[in-house]
Each structure stands twice: as structure tokens, then as C-alpha cells.
Design a protein around this motif. Structure first.
Motif, mmCIF file in Angstrom:
data_model
loop_
_atom_site.group_PDB
_atom_site.id
_atom_site.type_symbol
_atom_site.label_atom_id
_atom_site.label_comp_id
_atom_site.label_asym_id
_atom_site.label_seq_id
_atom_site.Cartn_x
_atom_site.Cartn_y
_atom_site.Cartn_z
ATOM 1 N N ASP A 23 0.803 -1.276 0.059
ATOM 2 C CA ASP A 23 0.065 -0.057 0.126
ATOM 3 C C ASP A 23 0.817 1.092 -0.017
ATOM 4 O OD1 ASP A 23 -2.122 -1.577 0.234
ATOM 5 O OD2 ASP A 23 -2.376 -1.405 2.087
ATOM 6 N N LEU A 25 4.141 1.259 -1.509
ATOM 7 C CA LEU A 25 5.145 0.994 -2.374
ATOM 8 C C LEU A 25 6.345 0.694 -1.974
ATOM 9 C CD1 LEU A 25 4.475 4.019 -5.170
ATOM 10 C CD2 LEU A 25 3.329 1.448 -4.891
ATOM 11 N N ALA A 27 7.590 1.615 1.000
ATOM 12 C CA ALA A 27 8.240 2.545 1.632
ATOM 13 C C ALA A 27 9.010 2.052 2.768
ATOM 14 C CB ALA A 27 7.496 3.880 1.794
ATOM 15 N N ALA A 63 9.896 2.550 -2.838
ATOM 16 C CA ALA A 63 9.962 3.871 -3.141
ATOM 17 C C ALA A 63 10.592 5.134 -2.095
ATOM 18 C CB ALA A 63 8.545 4.480 -3.373
ATOM 19 N N GLY A 64 11.275 4.382 -1.423
ATOM 20 C CA GLY A 64 12.182 5.312 -0.441
ATOM 21 C C GLY A 64 11.806 5.273 0.729
ATOM 22 N N ALA A 65 12.343 6.119 1.826
ATOM 23 C CA ALA A 65 11.970 6.213 3.159
ATOM 24 C C ALA A 65 10.538 6.738 3.225
ATOM 25 C CB ALA A 65 12.801 7.058 4.088
ATOM 26 N N ASP A 66 9.826 6.228 4.276
ATOM 27 C CA ASP A 66 8.335 6.482 4.616
ATOM 28 C C ASP A 66 8.046 8.016 4.793
ATOM 29 O OD1 ASP A 66 5.673 6.813 5.297
ATOM 30 O OD2 ASP A 66 5.748 4.753 5.781
ATOM 31 N N ILE A 67 7.749 8.643 3.596
ATOM 32 C CA ILE A 67 7.648 10.137 3.933
ATOM 33 C C ILE A 67 6.678 10.471 4.928
ATOM 34 C CG2 ILE A 67 7.029 12.409 2.891
ATOM 35 C CD1 ILE A 67 8.007 10.716 0.078
ATOM 36 N N LEU A 107 13.880 4.075 -5.371
ATOM 37 C CA LEU A 107 14.147 5.603 -5.256
ATOM 38 C C LEU A 107 14.599 5.791 -4.057
ATOM 39 C CD1 LEU A 107 10.862 6.779 -6.993
ATOM 40 C CD2 LEU A 107 12.928 6.193 -8.055
ATOM 41 N N GLY A 108 15.201 6.908 -3.774
ATOM 42 C CA GLY A 108 15.741 7.490 -2.548
ATOM 43 C C GLY A 108 16.443 6.332 -1.394
ATOM 44 N N GLY A 109 15.989 5.986 -0.515
ATOM 45 C CA GLY A 109 16.456 4.922 0.363
ATOM 46 C C GLY A 109 16.266 3.459 -0.240
ATOM 47 N N GLU A 112 19.294 3.389 -2.321
ATOM 48 C CA GLU A 112 20.438 3.251 -1.509
ATOM 49 C C GLU A 112 20.468 1.865 -0.824
ATOM 50 O OE1 GLU A 112 18.791 6.769 0.706
ATOM 51 O OE2 GLU A 112 20.893 7.452 0.428
HETATM 52 C C1 HXC Z 1 5.218 6.905 1.835
HETATM 53 C C2 HXC Z 1 4.815 6.507 -0.278
HETATM 54 C C3 HXC Z 1 6.198 6.713 -0.763
HETATM 55 C C4 HXC Z 1 6.983 7.202 0.276
HETATM 56 C C5 HXC Z 1 4.732 6.123 -2.384
HETATM 57 N N1 HXC Z 1 3.883 6.113 -1.240
HETATM 58 N N2 HXC Z 1 6.033 6.439 -1.993
HETATM 59 N N3 HXC Z 1 4.430 6.853 1.100
HETATM 60 N N4 HXC Z 1 6.562 7.081 1.439
HETATM 61 N N5 HXC Z 1 8.223 7.106 -0.026
HETATM 62 C C6 HXC Z 1 2.412 5.953 -1.211
HETATM 63 C C7 HXC Z 1 1.621 7.280 -1.826
HETATM 64 O O1 HXC Z 1 1.523 8.135 -0.915
HETATM 65 C C8 HXC Z 1 0.435 6.515 -2.255
HETATM 66 O O2 HXC Z 1 -0.405 6.346 -1.143
HETATM 67 C C9 HXC Z 1 0.966 4.869 -2.728
HETATM 68 O O3 HXC Z 1 2.050 4.916 -2.051
HETATM 69 C C10 HXC Z 1 1.043 4.926 -4.002
HETATM 70 O O4 HXC Z 1 1.731 5.957 -4.722
HETATM 71 P P1 HXC Z 1 1.484 6.762 -5.768
HETATM 72 O O5 HXC Z 1 2.380 8.095 -5.675
HETATM 73 O O6 HXC Z 1 -0.143 7.061 -5.704
HETATM 74 O O7 HXC Z 1 2.045 6.022 -7.070
HETATM 75 P P2 HXC Z 1 2.406 6.294 -8.504
HETATM 76 O O8 HXC Z 1 1.653 7.418 -9.119
HETATM 77 O O9 HXC Z 1 2.833 5.106 -9.261
HETATM 78 O O10 HXC Z 1 4.215 6.942 -8.338
HETATM 79 C C11 HXC Z 1 5.036 6.085 -7.685
HETATM 80 C C12 HXC Z 1 6.068 7.062 -7.358
HETATM 81 C C13 HXC Z 1 5.898 8.064 -6.232
HETATM 82 C C14 HXC Z 1 6.812 7.711 -8.625
HETATM 83 C C15 HXC Z 1 7.422 6.201 -6.893
HETATM 84 O O11 HXC Z 1 5.030 7.369 -5.312
HETATM 85 C C16 HXC Z 1 6.760 9.021 -5.559
HETATM 86 O O12 HXC Z 1 7.538 9.683 -6.294
HETATM 87 N N6 HXC Z 1 7.088 8.228 -4.357
HETATM 88 C C17 HXC Z 1 7.954 9.032 -3.541
HETATM 89 C C18 HXC Z 1 9.493 8.702 -4.126
HETATM 90 C C19 HXC Z 1 10.531 9.460 -3.226
HETATM 91 O O13 HXC Z 1 10.523 10.739 -3.231
HETATM 92 N N7 HXC Z 1 11.123 8.716 -2.237
HETATM 93 C C20 HXC Z 1 12.660 9.462 -1.480
HETATM 94 C C21 HXC Z 1 11.888 9.462 -0.015
HETATM 95 S S1 HXC Z 1 13.002 10.163 0.999
HETATM 96 P P3 HXC Z 1 -1.953 6.541 -0.972
HETATM 97 O O14 HXC Z 1 -2.155 6.334 0.509
HETATM 98 O O15 HXC Z 1 -2.102 7.800 -1.448
HETATM 99 O O16 HXC Z 1 -2.538 5.709 -1.819
HETATM 100 C C22 HXC Z 1 14.236 9.044 1.036
HETATM 101 C C23 HXC Z 1 15.484 9.264 2.136
HETATM 102 C C24 HXC Z 1 16.244 8.228 2.534
HETATM 103 O O17 HXC Z 1 14.291 7.952 0.701
HETATM 104 C C25 HXC Z 1 17.069 8.317 3.823
HETATM 105 C C26 HXC Z 1 16.493 8.019 5.040
HETATM 106 C C27 HXC Z 1 17.541 8.050 6.131
#
Ligand code: HXC
Length: 258
Positions: A23, A25, A27, A63-67, A107-109, A112
Motif C-alpha cells: 500500500d 510502495l 516505503a 519507493a524510498g523512506a516513508d515520507i 528511489l531514494g532509500g 540506497e
Molecule cells: C510514503 C509513499 C512513498 C514514500 C509512495 N507512497 N512512495 N508513502 N513514503 N516514499 C505511497 C503514496 O503516498 C500512495 O499512498 C501510494 O504509495 C502509491 O503511490 P502513488 O504516488 O500514488 O503511485 P504512483 O503515481 O505510481 O507514483 C509512484 C512514485 C511516487 C513515482 C514512486 O509514489 C513517488 O514519487 N514516491 C516518492 C518517492 C521519493 O521521493 N522517495 C524518496 C523518499 S526520501 P496513498 O495512501 O495515497 O495511496 C528517502 C530518504 C532516505 O528515501 C534516507 C533515510 C534516512
């Protein structure tokens, strides 16, 4: 062992760890990182396990760390908890080879995490990226350091500054992944590679892993010396005698991890 956010399965000496938060992705939240660290530690110390595969679903590796989990945290929260620090250390400490099998977004985490593994096999659908800049942060689990070592400064800077994604072909061309296969064959390919590794002496595989990883940690001169010491040390093992005898006798080696 039952986990909430990962599925772990050990078959024929290979442990497969599947990230499983569909749910979100896949995260990475604190529960997932803790469970992952626990599963990796278990595989690292279990004599029955000779290789590990880390994977996600067909749509997404992670899709990375849980935003949602991070959004309201303060500097003090992050600093005092060393957010994901101890868990990633546990993954890096794993003595068994770990293969990342990546389909869809890493992506992101997630990117990594894949780069913390020993090598990455990608499905044609894989997409790698460090889009943290879009959230007002920088990579936090090694992206700025590891991606730069893998693909060079120019491409790494491009990825981190624009937040664009890299497809599987570009990732293979630039040295981020070792192979690209059709999505349907991803797990078969990863399992094949893991089985090949599992047939080797685990002792030698551990030494190989240490030697290659050392190349990221040290100067060339020190690394070469480290490699030569390891090479010489393996002449104290039964598996070196067996491996070389088997070659000369034109038969398959029977390694005993000794
Ligand atoms: C929490 C996430 C999430 C994330 C996706 N979801 N990525 N929730 N954290 N990183 C959730 C969405 O909110 C959504 O929930 C569901 O998953 C489906 O995502 P959609 O965006 O609707 O899907 P889609 O349009 O197919 O796009 C996919 C995507 C996009 C391109 C991967 O979700 C996206 O850009 N995600 C974020 C990627 C990101 O920025 N990662 C870096 C995070 S920072 P709902 O409830 O709305 O259905 C990081 C730092 C690491 O990683 C360091 C830590 C120490």
C-alpha cells in the motif's frame, strides 16, 4: 519467523527477503528496517544460508523512506534516534553475499538499499533515482556517496540535483547494475546467481566479498596489499587444496567450507 513488512523464505541455502508494504510502495519505515535488519542478521549467522536475495514486488523495489513517517520529525528526533543508522549497519555487516533483485521503482532509500547489497540485478522495468531534493532533503542512506562511486560524479550529480529517474539500460551502461533481464525472468536470474554462489566455498565467498568491498574503503595501495594477504591466507584452507586438485583432476570441486 513471522514479520509484518517483509516475507522471508529460505530454500536450498538461499534466503530470499521480499519487502512487502504494497500500500505504500514498499516505503521504508522503522518497522520494515528493523525487520529487515533482523532477517539479514539471521541469514548472516545461519550456517545453512549461503546467499541472500533482497527483492520487492514486480511494481516496486522500494519507493524510498516513508515520507509519512518522516514528515513531522525534528532534527533532534532524527539525530538522537540515528534514523535507520543501526539497521543499515546490520545490513552492511552481513557476511553472506547479498544480491538485490530490482523491478520497478528503487528511489531514494530504496536505491540506497539496493546499493548496500553486493550487486544489483535489474528487471527491464527498474527505475532508479535519488529524488530527495524534491522533498527538501538530501540522500541519507549513502546515495550521494555510493551512487557517485558507481556511476561517477556527473551522472550522480544530475540524478541528485534534478531528481530524474534512470532506467535499467542506463543503469547497466553506467555500472550501477550488473545485469538487466526481462521482468518475468528477474527472480529466476537472481536465484540462478545465488545458487552459483551457494555452490562455492562460503569461506572463499566471504573473503571475496571483503576484498571487493575494501576497494570502496581504502587507497589502491592498501587495497592491493589487503587482497594479497587474503589471497595468501586462503592457501591455509582445505578448500584451496580441493579447488586446485579438482581442476587438475578435471572434476567438480567438493568444497567443505574449511
Ligand atoms: C510514503 C509513499 C512513498 C514514500 C509512495 N507512497 N512512495 N508513502 N513514503 N516514499 C505511497 C503514496 O503516498 C500512495 O499512498 C501510494 O504509495 C502509491 O503511490 P502513488 O504516488 O500514488 O503511485 P504512483 O503515481 O505510481 O507514483 C509512484 C512514485 C511516487 C513515482 C514512486 O509514489 C513517488 O514519487 N514516491 C516518492 C518517492 C521519493 O521521493 N522517495 C524518496 C523518499 S526520501 P496513498 O495512501 O495515497 O495511496 C528517502 C530518504 C532516505 O528515501 C534516507 C533515510 C534516512
Amino acid at each position: 519467523m513471522a514479520f509484518e513488512t517483509i516475507v522471508v523464505d529460505t530454500e536450498e541455502h538461499v534466503t530470499t527477503i521480499r519487502l512487502n508494504r504494497p500500500d505504500a510502495l514498499n516505503a521504508l519505515n522503522q518497522t520494515l528496517l528493523k525487520e529487515l535488519a533482523q532477517a539479514v542478521e539471521e541469514a548472516s549467522t545461519n550456517d545453512n544460508v549461503r546467499c541472500v536475495i533482497l527483492t520487492g514486488s514486480e511494481k516496486v523495489f522500494a519507493a524510498g523512506a516513508d515520507i509519512r513517517e518522516m514528515a513531522e520529525k525534528s532534527y533532534v528526533d532524527m539525530m538522537t534516534s540515528d534514523y535507520f543508522g543501526p539497521e543499515t549497519e546490520a545490513i552492511l555487516r552481513c557476511r553472506k553475499p547479498i544480491i538485490a533483485a530490482v523491478a520497478g521503482y528503487a528511489l531514494g532509500g530504496g536505491c540506497e538499499l539496493a546499493m548496500m547489497c553486493d550487486f544489483i540485478i535489474a528487471a527491464e522495468t527498474a527505475k532508479f533515482g535519488q529524488p530527495e531534493i524534491n522533498l527538501g532533503v538530501v540522500a541519507g542512506l549513502g546515495g550521494s556517496q555510493r551512487l557517485t562511486r558507481f556511476v561517477g560524479k556527473s551522472k550522480s550529480m544530475d540524478m541528485h540535483l534534478t531528481g530524474r529517474f534512470m532506467d535499467a539500460d542506463e543503469a547497466e551502461r553506467s555500472g550501477l547494475v550488473s545485469r538487466v533481464v526481462p521482468a518475468k525472468r528477474l527472480m529466476e536470474e537472481a536465484q540462478g546467481a545465488a545458487q552459483k554462489i551457494a555452490e562455492k566455498s562460503i569461506l572463499t565467498a566471504m573473503v571475496v566479498k571483503e576484498a571487493v568491498n575494501r576497494s570502496y574503503e581504502t587507497t589502491l595501495r592498501e587495497g592491493l596489499l589487503f587482497e594479497r594477504r587474503l589471497f595468501f591466507s586462503l592457501f591455509a584452507t582445505e578448500d584451496q587444496k580441493e579447488g586446485m586438485a579438482a581442476f587438475l583432476e578435471k572434476r567438480e570441486p567438493q568444497f567443505r567450507d574449511k
